[in-house]
Design a protein around this motif. Sequence first.
Motif, mmCIF file in Angstrom:
data_model
loop_
_atom_site.group_PDB
_atom_site.id
_atom_site.type_symbol
_atom_site.label_atom_id
_atom_site.label_comp_id
_atom_site.label_asym_id
_atom_site.label_seq_id
_atom_site.Cartn_x
_atom_site.Cartn_y
_atom_site.Cartn_z
ATOM 1 N N GLY A 66 0.777 -1.236 0.000
ATOM 2 C CA GLY A 66 0.000 0.000 0.000
ATOM 3 C C GLY A 66 0.806 1.281 0.000
ATOM 4 N N TYR A 67 2.096 1.185 0.288
ATOM 5 C CA TYR A 67 2.952 2.377 0.365
ATOM 6 C C TYR A 67 3.749 2.603 -0.914
ATOM 7 N N CYS A 68 3.737 1.622 -1.842
ATOM 8 C CA CYS A 68 4.806 1.568 -2.844
ATOM 9 C C CYS A 68 4.447 2.218 -4.179
ATOM 10 N N VAL A 138 21.476 -6.576 -2.758
ATOM 11 C CA VAL A 138 20.352 -6.531 -3.695
ATOM 12 C C VAL A 138 19.049 -6.761 -2.937
ATOM 13 N N THR A 139 17.965 -6.271 -3.529
ATOM 14 C CA THR A 139 16.631 -6.532 -3.000
ATOM 15 C C THR A 139 15.754 -6.856 -4.207
ATOM 16 N N LEU A 140 15.350 -8.133 -4.291
ATOM 17 C CA LEU A 140 14.742 -8.651 -5.529
ATOM 18 C C LEU A 140 13.419 -9.355 -5.256
ATOM 19 N N HIS A 161 15.498 -7.508 2.604
ATOM 20 C CA HIS A 161 14.110 -7.967 2.557
ATOM 21 C C HIS A 161 13.488 -7.525 3.877
ATOM 22 N N ASN A 162 12.621 -6.523 3.823
ATOM 23 C CA ASN A 162 12.087 -5.948 5.058
ATOM 24 C C ASN A 162 10.842 -6.684 5.540
ATOM 25 N N LEU A 163 10.662 -6.688 6.857
ATOM 26 C CA LEU A 163 9.392 -7.205 7.392
ATOM 27 C C LEU A 163 8.337 -6.100 7.355
ATOM 28 N N ASP A 164 8.806 -4.884 7.235
ATOM 29 C CA ASP A 164 7.995 -3.691 6.976
ATOM 30 C C ASP A 164 7.077 -3.238 8.102
ATOM 31 N N THR A 165 6.267 -4.159 8.670
ATOM 32 C CA THR A 165 5.420 -3.723 9.792
ATOM 33 C C THR A 165 5.108 -4.943 10.659
ATOM 34 N N ASP A 181 5.778 -15.369 4.220
ATOM 35 C CA ASP A 181 6.585 -15.377 2.982
ATOM 36 C C ASP A 181 7.868 -14.572 3.192
ATOM 37 N N ARG A 182 7.720 -13.431 3.862
ATOM 38 C CA ARG A 182 8.891 -12.563 4.072
ATOM 39 C C ARG A 182 9.920 -13.309 4.939
ATOM 40 N N LEU A 183 9.437 -13.951 6.007
ATOM 41 C CA LEU A 183 10.357 -14.674 6.900
ATOM 42 C C LEU A 183 11.071 -15.805 6.157
ATOM 43 N N LEU A 233 7.501 6.437 6.184
ATOM 44 C CA LEU A 233 6.736 6.436 4.937
ATOM 45 C C LEU A 233 7.034 7.690 4.116
ATOM 46 N N VAL A 234 7.379 7.473 2.851
ATOM 47 C CA VAL A 234 7.435 8.568 1.886
ATOM 48 C C VAL A 234 6.088 8.510 1.181
ATOM 49 N N PRO A 235 5.181 9.453 1.478
ATOM 50 C CA PRO A 235 3.842 9.332 0.908
ATOM 51 C C PRO A 235 3.872 9.523 -0.607
HETATM 52 N N1 SAM Z 1 10.265 -5.735 -4.260
HETATM 53 C C1 SAM Z 1 11.222 -5.953 -3.254
HETATM 54 C C2 SAM Z 1 10.610 -6.061 -1.880
HETATM 55 O O1 SAM Z 1 9.471 -5.674 -1.690
HETATM 56 O O2 SAM Z 1 11.317 -6.542 -0.988
HETATM 57 C C3 SAM Z 1 12.323 -4.894 -3.237
HETATM 58 C C4 SAM Z 1 11.991 -3.429 -3.426
HETATM 59 S S1 SAM Z 1 10.950 -2.669 -2.198
HETATM 60 C C5 SAM Z 1 10.719 -1.068 -2.932
HETATM 61 C C6 SAM Z 1 12.061 -2.431 -0.809
HETATM 62 C C7 SAM Z 1 11.559 -1.717 0.425
HETATM 63 O O3 SAM Z 1 11.425 -0.342 0.189
HETATM 64 C C8 SAM Z 1 10.217 -2.113 0.974
HETATM 65 O O4 SAM Z 1 10.254 -3.296 1.712
HETATM 66 C C9 SAM Z 1 9.896 -0.923 1.878
HETATM 67 O O5 SAM Z 1 10.409 -1.122 3.178
HETATM 68 C C10 SAM Z 1 10.653 0.225 1.223
HETATM 69 N N2 SAM Z 1 9.728 1.221 0.654
HETATM 70 C C11 SAM Z 1 9.126 1.154 -0.547
HETATM 71 N N3 SAM Z 1 8.349 2.235 -0.768
HETATM 72 C C12 SAM Z 1 8.474 3.023 0.339
HETATM 73 C C13 SAM Z 1 7.911 4.278 0.713
HETATM 74 N N4 SAM Z 1 7.058 4.922 -0.073
HETATM 75 N N5 SAM Z 1 8.259 4.802 1.909
HETATM 76 C C14 SAM Z 1 9.117 4.140 2.718
HETATM 77 N N6 SAM Z 1 9.670 2.949 2.410
HETATM 78 C C15 SAM Z 1 9.355 2.389 1.242
#
Ligand code: SAM
Length: 324
Positions: A66-68, A138-140, A161-165, A181-183, A233-235
């Motif tokens: 939702g942030y991407c 790398v992040t793939l 590879h982030n757990l993000d939240t 999946d992330r883990l 978050l970068v909106p």
């Molecule tokens: N697709 C791969 C993944 O999801 O792991 C790699 C690229 S993804 C853009 C890498 C990370 O960037 C995400 O897990 C998230 O933490 C961060 N990210 C992406 N968009 C962002 C945003 N708008 N604000 C802050 N962090 C963001």
Amino acid sequence: MFEAKMTKTEKAPAPGVEEVERLLERPLLDLVFEAARVHREHHDPRAVQCSQLLSIKTGGCSEDCGYCAQSAHHETGIEPEPLLDVDEVLAAARQAKENGAARFCMGAAWRKVRDGKDFDLVLKMVEEVKKLGLETCVTLGKLSREQAARLRGAGLDFYNHNLDTGRSHYQKIVSTHTFDDRLETIDAARSAGLHVCCGGIVGLGETRRARAELLAELAALHPHPESVPINSLVPVAGTPLADEPPVDWTEVVRAVAAARILMPRSHVRLSAGRAAMTEEAQALCFLAGANSIFIGDELLTARNAEPRRDALLLEKLGLRPEQP
Ligand code: SAM
Ligand code: DTB
Ligand code: SF4
């Protein structure tokens, strides 16, 4: 408080979510003071690890995070681009090295790695960037154990590879893959001997409790992730989180400080969102144990803090780029 006195190979006692929540709720300056103490016990307090990012494959991602900006589910105005050439990537890596980066991080907007031509090219990129004397990351997206082993063989140092939240908040942000999946991917990276870069995002509408869940999960990884990016978050217009109210800067400081206390030896990176922070807030994050940043004009699709101002800020604070 939870700081574990142990050798590198011993398993850390994983803190519970309640404990981490209590940590996040401590009076701000007590928390920062404790984090600074832990930081100074384990790290050179003047050194800041510098990484530079490059988006090697932009946009058109099948996932609905939702942030991407790069998700094909949202209309963000990001034009999908195919994988860059090895030469383009190398030119950017050389520039990053000149800018003072020690690590070069290549990101692809993929759900998962697919064996084939593109993966072979990424392996080549890793190999060549490594030859420049840079650490490689790398992040793939999702990764199998076999693919992780091939990356390691090509000279990859870190997989991001982030757990993000927090687990309880994850399904509210992403529906196309799961927290487990992330883990699994983190486990695959570790199985190949790769270092792990794993953190999360503050400001996805999560409660402090969910933030505590995220930090507890990160601290339960064994060993702790070598790098822990704390993004805010970068909106991005067109994403479901475009209008999410920004969290107060003190929440970012709290997340950094808690990460430092929970993962004393890791590099904690003050990551995305730094461009929107004041110098004073960044300074408090560095005091609270942040010891890594992204340098350069751009992150993946978003603008980063301005390099000239960054150099000045480090100088004002008496910080210097860490030599790997
Ligand atoms: N697709 C791969 C993944 O999801 O792991 C790699 C690229 S993804 C853009 C890498 C990370 O960037 C995400 O897990 C998230 O933490 C961060 N990210 C992406 N968009 C962002 C945003 N708008 N604000 C802050 N962090 C963001
Ligand atoms: C991480 O934790 N932050 C970086 C990196 N890992 C790949 C990515 C930040 C992306 C910020 C939004 C953008 O540039 O699109
Ligand atoms: Fe795709 Fe990664 Fe963006 Fe999710 S965060 S939409 S997986 S590029």
